[in-house]
Design a protein around this motif. Structure first.
Motif, short mmCIF file in Angstrom:
data_model
loop_
_atom_site.label_atom_id
_atom_site.label_comp_id
_atom_site.label_asym_id
_atom_site.label_seq_id
_atom_site.Cartn_x
_atom_site.Cartn_y
_atom_site.Cartn_z
N GLY A 65 0.85 -1.18 0.00
CA GLY A 65 0.00 0.00 0.00
C GLY A 65 0.89 1.23 0.00
O GLY A 65 1.88 1.29 0.74
N CYS A 66 0.56 2.19 -0.84
CA CYS A 66 1.41 3.38 -0.99
C CYS A 66 1.54 4.18 0.31
O CYS A 66 2.61 4.68 0.62
CB CYS A 66 0.86 4.26 -2.11
N PHE A 67 0.46 4.27 1.07
CA PHE A 67 0.50 5.00 2.34
C PHE A 67 1.36 4.26 3.36
O PHE A 67 2.29 4.82 3.93
CB PHE A 67 -0.92 5.21 2.89
N LYS A 75 1.25 10.23 -4.79
CA LYS A 75 0.32 11.16 -4.13
C LYS A 75 -0.41 10.52 -2.95
O LYS A 75 -0.96 11.21 -2.11
CB LYS A 75 -0.70 11.71 -5.14
N TYR A 76 -0.41 9.19 -2.88
CA TYR A 76 -1.08 8.49 -1.78
C TYR A 76 -0.17 8.31 -0.56
O TYR A 76 -0.64 7.86 0.48
CB TYR A 76 -1.59 7.13 -2.24
N ALA A 77 1.09 8.64 -0.69
CA ALA A 77 2.06 8.44 0.40
C ALA A 77 2.31 9.77 1.12
O ALA A 77 3.33 10.42 0.92
CB ALA A 77 3.36 7.88 -0.16
N LYS A 78 1.38 10.15 1.94
CA LYS A 78 1.49 11.41 2.69
C LYS A 78 1.47 11.13 4.19
O LYS A 78 0.70 10.29 4.65
CB LYS A 78 0.30 12.31 2.34
N ILE A 79 2.29 11.84 4.92
CA ILE A 79 2.28 11.74 6.38
C ILE A 79 1.06 12.51 6.89
O ILE A 79 0.86 13.67 6.52
CB ILE A 79 3.57 12.36 6.98
N ILE A 113 10.16 -8.58 -6.26
CA ILE A 113 9.40 -7.60 -7.04
C ILE A 113 8.38 -6.95 -6.11
O ILE A 113 7.71 -7.63 -5.35
CB ILE A 113 8.66 -8.27 -8.22
N THR A 114 8.28 -5.62 -6.20
CA THR A 114 7.28 -4.89 -5.42
C THR A 114 6.25 -4.31 -6.38
O THR A 114 6.61 -3.63 -7.34
CB THR A 114 7.93 -3.76 -4.60
N VAL A 115 4.99 -4.59 -6.10
CA VAL A 115 3.89 -3.98 -6.84
C VAL A 115 3.22 -3.00 -5.89
O VAL A 115 2.89 -3.35 -4.76
CB VAL A 115 2.87 -5.05 -7.30
N TRP A 116 3.04 -1.76 -6.36
CA TRP A 116 2.45 -0.72 -5.52
C TRP A 116 0.96 -0.60 -5.79
O TRP A 116 0.51 -0.79 -6.91
CB TRP A 116 3.15 0.61 -5.77
N GLU A 117 0.24 -0.26 -4.74
CA GLU A 117 -1.21 -0.11 -4.83
C GLU A 117 -1.62 0.84 -5.96
O GLU A 117 -2.57 0.55 -6.70
CB GLU A 117 -1.70 0.43 -3.48
N CYS A 118 -0.91 1.94 -6.14
CA CYS A 118 -1.26 2.91 -7.17
C CYS A 118 -1.08 2.35 -8.58
O CYS A 118 -1.71 2.82 -9.53
CB CYS A 118 -0.46 4.20 -7.01
#
Length: 138
Positions: A65-67, A75-79, A113-118
């Protein structure tokens, strides 16, 4: 900044967030299974309990998950603006742990391999999944 909801509501909301069998994970697993790939899921024998382990291809896939995993430039990875110190420690800690686990797995000879939610949003999903399949089977 003060939280907009009560402590009890926030606690309940956070308790509903799943750690495995998330929608993005299910999307990836269904696709790989439909392509004939067989795998283990959330295998605790490996660092980080990888979401998908494909022994035949010596490949491990994490669906992040990007967060929660602080996807760089996303854009989904914000504190969050409330309880900033807690969230910085938590999210940067997750990111460090992910890197440590990836390094350990690579030292063990796995391709990681990493797949990101976005990357699984409607406009990118098909391309992402096809690329993943090619990466695994190449």
């Amino acid at each position: 900044m003060v939280d907009k909801v009560s402590k009890e509501t926030r606690s309940y909301n956070m308790s509903q967030i799943k750690g495995k069998d998330t929608k993005p994970e299910i999307i990836v697993r269904r696709y790989l299974f439909s392509k004939g790939l067989r795998f283990r899921k959330n295998d605790k024998r490996y660092p980080g309990s990888p979401d998908i382990v494909l022994p035949k291809y010596n490949t491990i896939v994490f669906v992040h998950g990007c967060f929660w995993h602080l996807h760089d430039g996303c854009k989904y990875a914000k504190i969050p603006k409330s309880n900033v110190d807690f969230w910085k420690n938590k999210l940067y800690g997750n990111k460090e742990r992910d890197k440590r686990n990836q390094n350990l797995l690579e030292e063990m000879g796995w391709t990681v391999i990493t797949v990101w939610e976005c990357q699984l949003k409607k406009d990118k999903k098909e391309e992402t999944l096809e690329e993943l399949y090619i990466q695994i089977t190449a």
